[in-house]
Design a protein around this motif. Structure first.
Motif, PDB file in Angstrom:
ATOM      1  N   ASP A  46       0.843  -1.201   0.000  1.00 53.00           N
ATOM      2  CA  ASP A  46       0.000   0.000   0.000  1.00 53.00           C
ATOM      3  C   ASP A  46       0.872   1.243   0.000  1.00 53.00           C
ATOM      4  N   PRO A  48      -0.311   4.778  -0.915  1.00 53.99           N
ATOM      5  CA  PRO A  48      -1.197   5.817  -1.423  1.00 53.99           C
ATOM      6  C   PRO A  48      -0.431   7.092  -1.774  1.00 53.99           C
ATOM      7  N   GLY A  49      -0.749   7.655  -2.930  1.00 55.01           N
ATOM      8  CA  GLY A  49      -0.089   8.869  -3.379  1.00 55.01           C
ATOM      9  C   GLY A  49       1.062   8.616  -4.324  1.00 55.01           C
ATOM     10  N   VAL A  50       1.406   7.340  -4.501  1.00 56.36           N
ATOM     11  CA  VAL A  50       2.524   7.003  -5.380  1.00 56.36           C
ATOM     12  C   VAL A  50       1.972   6.522  -6.723  1.00 56.36           C
ATOM     13  N   GLY A  51       2.488   7.111  -7.798  1.00 58.11           N
ATOM     14  CA  GLY A  51       2.060   6.713  -9.130  1.00 58.11           C
ATOM     15  C   GLY A  51       3.082   5.794  -9.770  1.00 58.11           C
ATOM     16  N   ARG A 110      -1.267   0.469  -9.181  1.00 58.35           N
ATOM     17  CA  ARG A 110      -2.651   0.777  -9.520  1.00 58.35           C
ATOM     18  C   ARG A 110      -3.375   1.217  -8.258  1.00 58.35           C
ATOM     19  N   ASN A 111      -4.019   2.357  -8.338  1.00 61.62           N
ATOM     20  CA  ASN A 111      -4.766   2.910  -7.193  1.00 61.62           C
ATOM     21  C   ASN A 111      -3.937   2.936  -5.914  1.00 61.62           C
ATOM     22  N   GLY A 112      -2.682   3.266  -6.055  1.00 65.81           N
ATOM     23  CA  GLY A 112      -1.837   3.407  -4.873  1.00 65.81           C
ATOM     24  C   GLY A 112      -1.351   2.101  -4.275  1.00 65.81           C
ATOM     25  N   VAL A 113      -1.479   1.019  -5.028  1.00 64.67           N
ATOM     26  CA  VAL A 113      -0.971  -0.268  -4.546  1.00 64.67           C
ATOM     27  C   VAL A 113       0.074  -0.789  -5.525  1.00 64.67           C
ATOM     28  N   ARG A 115       2.164  -3.707  -7.080  1.00 68.86           N
ATOM     29  CA  ARG A 115       1.980  -5.138  -7.258  1.00 68.86           C
ATOM     30  C   ARG A 115       3.234  -5.691  -7.907  1.00 68.86           C
TER      31      ARG A 115
ATOM     32  N   GLU B  57      -6.558   8.608   2.433  1.00 68.75           N
ATOM     33  CA  GLU B  57      -5.770   7.546   1.798  1.00 68.75           C
ATOM     34  C   GLU B  57      -6.555   6.244   1.804  1.00 68.75           C
ATOM     35  N   PRO B  59      -5.910   3.201  -0.420  1.00 67.06           N
ATOM     36  CA  PRO B  59      -5.271   2.478  -1.518  1.00 67.06           C
ATOM     37  C   PRO B  59      -5.976   1.162  -1.816  1.00 67.06           C
ATOM     38  N   GLY B  60      -5.932   0.776  -3.065  1.00 67.24           N
ATOM     39  CA  GLY B  60      -6.418  -0.550  -3.431  1.00 67.24           C
ATOM     40  C   GLY B  60      -7.902  -0.660  -3.675  1.00 67.24           C
ATOM     41  N   ILE B  61      -8.567   0.476  -3.868  1.00 68.70           N
ATOM     42  CA  ILE B  61      -9.966   0.361  -4.263  1.00 68.70           C
ATOM     43  C   ILE B  61     -10.169   1.116  -5.572  1.00 68.70           C
ATOM     44  N   ARG B  97      -2.143  -5.702   5.177  1.00 69.07           N
ATOM     45  CA  ARG B  97      -3.157  -4.814   4.611  1.00 69.07           C
ATOM     46  C   ARG B  97      -4.532  -5.316   5.041  1.00 69.07           C
ATOM     47  N   PHE B 121     -10.182  10.907  -7.416  1.00 70.15           N
ATOM     48  CA  PHE B 121      -9.447   9.818  -6.798  1.00 70.15           C
ATOM     49  C   PHE B 121      -8.226   9.536  -7.656  1.00 70.15           C
ATOM     50  N   SER B 122      -7.047   9.697  -7.093  1.00 74.26           N
ATOM     51  CA  SER B 122      -5.876   9.353  -7.891  1.00 74.26           C
ATOM     52  C   SER B 122      -4.815   8.702  -7.018  1.00 74.26           C
ATOM     53  N   ASN B 123      -4.235   7.662  -7.527  1.00 75.90           N
ATOM     54  CA  ASN B 123      -3.182   6.894  -6.842  1.00 75.90           C
ATOM     55  C   ASN B 123      -3.573   6.498  -5.417  1.00 75.90           C
ATOM     56  N   GLY B 124      -4.815   6.132  -5.246  1.00 77.77           N
ATOM     57  CA  GLY B 124      -5.233   5.659  -3.930  1.00 77.77           C
ATOM     58  C   GLY B 124      -5.534   6.761  -2.936  1.00 77.77           C
ATOM     59  N   VAL B 125      -5.573   8.004  -3.410  1.00 81.97           N
ATOM     60  CA  VAL B 125      -5.901   9.111  -2.512  1.00 81.97           C
ATOM     61  C   VAL B 125      -7.162   9.798  -3.011  1.00 81.97           C
TER      62      VAL B 125
END
Lengths: 134, 146
Positions: A46, A48-51, A110-113, A115, B57, B59-61, B97, B121-125
């Motif tokens: 996880d 979040p905020g990382v592209g 993807r979406n801050g996760v 993989r 935050e 992430p993952g949705i 997680r 919503f971008s990059n999980g935020v």
């Protein structure tokens, strides 16, 4: 009954391999899941905020290093009045066994996760041995 | 005599232990690094005279899996995060997680211009921009000299 999502606060990296950061700002440990199947390891982190463009993955010897950069958001004329999570980069290291096929590692964000798919090398895969009839 | 000395020592050392414990506790608390379970998803709020920006935050949705509603200046974020499906023969080595359903509500300290609320919503935020209603903004009242 659906499970209610609860998570711990983001954990900060206290020292960076014993050395201190040169860049100002906080660094956090990304929460990670690791799954193993017969032919690969799957790592989910996880961040979040990382592209896709702001994550660095390096593999040196058998140390896999993940580093995700986060640009703190700024809103002109606004000030941070309430904060439940810290903002900063992500960093984590994992020691891999030699069984990983380094060439075949795949990474996506993807979406801050993050993989990561780490395929096992051929020699480490289980093999079926057929018994031949005489 | 010997016994008394022994008892004194014991009391002193337990006092010292107590002190040490207290110091450690203080350090933990002042460092702010208390790893307590928190509400999910965590939110940060930026505010100004003209409104607020709420970031969270998650992430993952997928963006479509979040539901945002605004009722009487109370913002609610609702959704669920799915667990990674284990395929046949897959084993879990580490699971940090969380997954499941979540709901967060925030009451805003001002009247919101509900028509102009934006969410992205971008990059999980998740970022929600809540402008303050024009009628709710502070107004300067000029004093006229008679």
């Amino acid at each position: 009954m659906p499970t209610e999502l609860k998570e711990m606060n983001k954990q900060e990296v206290l020292t960076h391999n014993g050395a201190e950061q040169t860049r100002p700002g906080k660094v956090f440990v990304p929460r990670t899941d690791i799954y193993e199947s017969q032919d690969h390891l799957l790592l989910l982190a996880d961040m979040p905020g990382v592209g896709q463009d702001s994550v660095d993955i390096t593999l040196e010897r058998n140390i896999l290093t993940i580093h995700g950069r986060v640009d703190p958001p700024e809103f002109e004329g606004y000030s941070l009045t309430y904060s439940e999570y810290g903002i900063g980069d992500y960093h984590r290291e994992f020691a891999l066994s030699n069984e990983i096929d380094r060439e075949g590692i795949q990474a996506s964000v993807r979406n801050g996760v993050l993989r990561l798919v780490l395929p096992k090398s051929r020699s480490a895969m289980p093999r079926k041995i057929t018994v031949e009839a005489e | 005599m010997l016994l008394q000395k022994f008892v004194e020592n014991d009391v002193l050392s337990s006092l010292r232990d107590m002190q040490r414990l207290q110091q450690q506790l203080n350090r933990l608390l002042s460092a702010g690094g208390w790893p307590a379970a928190e509400e999910f998803p965590p939110v940060n709020v930026w505010a100004s005279e003209n409104g607020a920006v709420v970031r969270s935050e998650i992430p993952g949705i997928e963006p479509s899996d979040v539901e945002i509603s605004l009722v009487n200046n109370t913002l609610t974020i609702k959704g669920s995060r799915k667990a990674e499906e284990l395929k046949n023969g897959q084993r879990c080595h580490r699971q940090e997680r969380g997954y499941g359903e979540f709901t967060r509500s925030l009451q805003l300290p001002f009247g919101v211009d509900a028509d102009n609320v934006q969410a992205r919503f971008s990059n999980g935020v998740l970022q929600i921009t809540l402008p303050r209603a024009e009628a709710d903004k502070p107004r300067k009242i000029g004093v006229k000299a008679e």
